[in-house]
Scaffold this active site. Structure first.
Site, PDB file in Angstrom:
ATOM      1  N   THR A  72     -34.201  13.912  25.746  1.00  0.00           N
ATOM      2  CA  THR A  72     -34.709  12.787  26.553  1.00  0.00           C
ATOM      3  C   THR A  72     -33.642  11.694  26.664  1.00  0.00           C
ATOM      4  O   THR A  72     -33.341  11.214  27.763  1.00  0.00           O
ATOM      5  CB  THR A  72     -36.007  12.214  25.929  1.00  0.00           C
ATOM      6  OG1 THR A  72     -36.989  13.253  25.930  1.00  0.00           O
ATOM      7  CG2 THR A  72     -36.516  11.016  26.698  1.00  0.00           C
ATOM      8  N   ASN A 147     -38.849  24.749  31.286  1.00  0.00           N
ATOM      9  CA  ASN A 147     -39.634  24.679  30.055  1.00  0.00           C
ATOM     10  C   ASN A 147     -41.044  25.245  30.201  1.00  0.00           C
ATOM     11  O   ASN A 147     -41.653  25.629  29.216  1.00  0.00           O
ATOM     12  CB  ASN A 147     -39.711  23.226  29.551  1.00  0.00           C
ATOM     13  CG  ASN A 147     -40.176  22.260  30.609  1.00  0.00           C
ATOM     14  OD1 ASN A 147     -39.743  22.319  31.758  1.00  0.00           O
ATOM     15  ND2 ASN A 147     -41.052  21.357  30.246  1.00  0.00           N
ATOM     16  N   GLN A 175     -33.762  24.085  27.452  1.00  0.00           N
ATOM     17  CA  GLN A 175     -34.390  25.386  27.188  1.00  0.00           C
ATOM     18  C   GLN A 175     -33.403  26.536  27.355  1.00  0.00           C
ATOM     19  O   GLN A 175     -33.782  27.710  27.238  1.00  0.00           O
ATOM     20  CB  GLN A 175     -35.584  25.595  28.135  1.00  0.00           C
ATOM     21  CG  GLN A 175     -36.710  24.585  27.965  1.00  0.00           C
ATOM     22  CD  GLN A 175     -37.572  24.834  26.733  1.00  0.00           C
ATOM     23  OE1 GLN A 175     -37.511  25.889  26.106  1.00  0.00           O
ATOM     24  NE2 GLN A 175     -38.386  23.851  26.380  1.00  0.00           N
ATOM     25  N   SER A 195     -31.069  19.697  23.135  1.00  0.00           N
ATOM     26  CA  SER A 195     -31.752  19.155  21.975  1.00  0.00           C
ATOM     27  C   SER A 195     -31.764  20.174  20.829  1.00  0.00           C
ATOM     28  O   SER A 195     -31.866  21.374  21.079  1.00  0.00           O
ATOM     29  CB  SER A 195     -33.186  18.883  22.430  1.00  0.00           C
ATOM     30  OG  SER A 195     -33.873  18.122  21.507  1.00  0.00           O
ATOM     31  N   HIS A 197     -34.094  20.643  18.430  1.00  0.00           N
ATOM     32  CA  HIS A 197     -35.359  21.235  17.964  1.00  0.00           C
ATOM     33  C   HIS A 197     -35.850  22.408  18.814  1.00  0.00           C
ATOM     34  O   HIS A 197     -36.849  23.040  18.481  1.00  0.00           O
ATOM     35  CB  HIS A 197     -36.443  20.160  17.807  1.00  0.00           C
ATOM     36  CG  HIS A 197     -37.048  19.635  19.075  1.00  0.00           C
ATOM     37  ND1 HIS A 197     -38.284  20.028  19.511  1.00  0.00           N
ATOM     38  CD2 HIS A 197     -36.591  18.734  19.979  1.00  0.00           C
ATOM     39  CE1 HIS A 197     -38.578  19.377  20.631  1.00  0.00           C
ATOM     40  NE2 HIS A 197     -37.561  18.592  20.938  1.00  0.00           N
ATOM     41  N   CYS A 322     -45.160  17.472  26.395  1.00  0.00           N
ATOM     42  CA  CYS A 322     -45.234  16.074  26.840  1.00  0.00           C
ATOM     43  C   CYS A 322     -46.397  15.832  27.785  1.00  0.00           C
ATOM     44  O   CYS A 322     -46.907  14.730  27.868  1.00  0.00           O
ATOM     45  CB  CYS A 322     -43.946  15.659  27.541  1.00  0.00           C
ATOM     46  SG  CYS A 322     -42.519  15.869  26.524  1.00  0.00           S
TER      47      CYS A 322
HETATM   48  N1  PLP Z   1     -35.985  18.846  28.917  1.00  0.00           N
HETATM   49  C1  PLP Z   1     -36.676  19.991  28.721  1.00  0.00           C
HETATM   50  C2  PLP Z   1     -36.507  21.114  29.685  1.00  0.00           C
HETATM   51  C3  PLP Z   1     -37.509  20.127  27.619  1.00  0.00           C
HETATM   52  O1  PLP Z   1     -38.182  21.251  27.435  1.00  0.00           O
HETATM   53  C4  PLP Z   1     -37.644  19.027  26.732  1.00  0.00           C
HETATM   54  C5  PLP Z   1     -38.558  19.099  25.581  1.00  0.00           C
HETATM   55  O2  PLP Z   1     -39.745  19.219  25.704  1.00  0.00           O
HETATM   56  C6  PLP Z   1     -36.899  17.866  26.972  1.00  0.00           C
HETATM   57  C7  PLP Z   1     -36.083  17.826  28.078  1.00  0.00           C
HETATM   58  C8  PLP Z   1     -36.971  16.684  26.048  1.00  0.00           C
HETATM   59  O3  PLP Z   1     -36.371  17.024  24.832  1.00  0.00           O
HETATM   60  P1  PLP Z   1     -36.499  16.109  23.526  1.00  0.00           P
HETATM   61  O4  PLP Z   1     -37.808  16.490  22.900  1.00  0.00           O
HETATM   62  O5  PLP Z   1     -35.353  16.507  22.671  1.00  0.00           O
HETATM   63  O6  PLP Z   1     -36.431  14.702  23.939  1.00  0.00           O
END
Ligand code: PLP
Length: 376
Positions: A72, A147, A175, A195, A197, A322
């Protein structure tokens, strides 16, 4: 028995990642910016190694990696930190909220943001992209691997078009990293967000890749101590960064077997569900998709009812983490032209590297059983 099949929302950290982080938390707890003693030097050395490990996985140079708090933040920095005169941005309607909401902020600053259509699988319409680039655009921001529906874009064709029309490309690769071979340099990617995680690392840490030739065009969103070469101030999250590095190192070595394992298990689950549930539909691209992801419509059953009956035994979701709390449902499925009725009967399943065939058998049985009970 219970099983976790929501690996697109987050992944369990690899035990080897936890081990590496543990050492960073206990022994290498120094502040990497402390230049006056060995504790600082050791922490700095850990960050240096992690930067190399991250760069190595994505085919980049270590000095092209900027550590952040997650995708994010990386996306916000990429889009909002790209200094003017970036006046026109092209994107799609199926981006993650981090992109869509960053774009909303940019619109307030009179930046012209145009939406490129996608087909029913979520693939960017390259013809329209080319025409819009011809009209003039500075930045193209696309979700490289989706995602929710799992579709992987033709990244190299998009970057070729960007190069032809002198636009900068940013890809949300959250992803994609660790799920497909990637090389920033060979694929011509200029900026990319991801990211830890989502790749068996810890939460709250991520990275932004910025190609050397455009680094001077970026401005920070967070200012202060001038960390990360002035682009992202704030004391570095050493354990998180070490965890991200360890996760990348593991996947550099094991990516191929992880891809094979998660694809096989997802195929097995799909085949089992497909034979138990007539009329099942797989959304997203049939072949250009991230391994392990299944986005499926189960006819005439409300996915929320299905999920609540499964909640304690099989962890799956109806949309991205989210937006899973929102009553509006998936804006992505809507943008792909999937009817509201079908969208309400759709679930997302994410198989990860630690899942087993026994868990897949269990999940297939449970999902089919709950489905048929709800239909009865
Ligand atoms: N972009 C995508 C495609 C994601 O799947 C996610 C996570 O849900 C994010 C951005 C945001 O990642 P983060 O949780 O590290 O902020």
């Amino acid at each position: 028995m219970r099983t976790y099949l929501d690996n697109n929302a987050t992944t369990p950290p690899d035990p080897r990642v936890i081990e590496a982080m543990n050492l960073a938390l206990t022994k290498h707890f120094g502040n990497p910016a402390s230049a006056s003693h060995i504790y600082g030097w050791e922490a700095e050395a850990c960050v240096k190694i992690a930067r190399e490990e991250v760069a190595d996985l994505i085919g980049a140079k270590p000095n092209e990696i900027y550590f952040t708090s997650g995708a994010t933040e990386s996306i916000n920095l990429a889009l909002r930190g790209m200094s003017l005169p970036k006046k026109t941005i092209l994107t799609t309607a199926i981006e993650h909220k981090a992109t869509l909401d960053s774009i909303e902020l940019l619109k307030r600053d009179s930046i012209d943001c145009r939406t490129i259509p996608t087909d029913r699988y979520g693939l960017v319409d390259l013809e329209t992209l080319k025409n819009e680039l011809k009209r003039g655009a500075d930045l193209v921001s696309i979700i490289g691997a989706h995602n929710e529906v799992g579709t992987i874009q033709d990244i190299s064709r998009i970057t070729n078009l960007c190069t032809e029309f002198n636009a900068t490309s940013h890809f949300d690769l959250t992803q994609a990293v660790g799920k497909m071979p990637l090389s920033m340099s060979e694929m011509g990617i200029k900026v990319a967000s991801f990211s830890a995680h989502k790749l068996y690392g810890p939460k709250g840490v991520g990275a932004l890749f910025i190609s050397t030739d455009i680094q001077s065009q970026m401005s920070p969103l967070l200012v202060g101590g001038g960390h990360e070469r002035g682009l992202r101030s704030g004391t570095l999250n050493v354990p998180g960064i070490v965890g991200l590095g360890a996760a990348c190192k593991i996947l550099k070595e094991e990516q191929h077997s992880v891809i094979k394992h998660t694809s096989e298990l997802a195929n097995s689950l799909f085949n089992k569900l497909n034979s138990a549930i007539p009329g099942l539909i797989l959304n997203g691209h049939p072949t250009k998709r991230i391994p392990g992801n299944l986005n499926i419509t189960l006819p005439e059953v409300n996915s929320n009812a299905l999920l609540s009956k499964l909640a304690s035994s099989v962890a799956i979701s109806s949309t991205s983490a989210c937006t899973s709390g929102s009553a509006a449902g998936s804006f992505v499925l809507k943008a792909l032209g999937i009817s509201q009725e079908a969208a309400k009967s759709t679930v997302r399943i994410g198989v990860g590297r630690f899942n087993t065939q026994a868990e897949i058998n269990f999940a297939a049985e449970k999902i089919s059983d709950v489905y048929h009970k709800l239909r009865a």
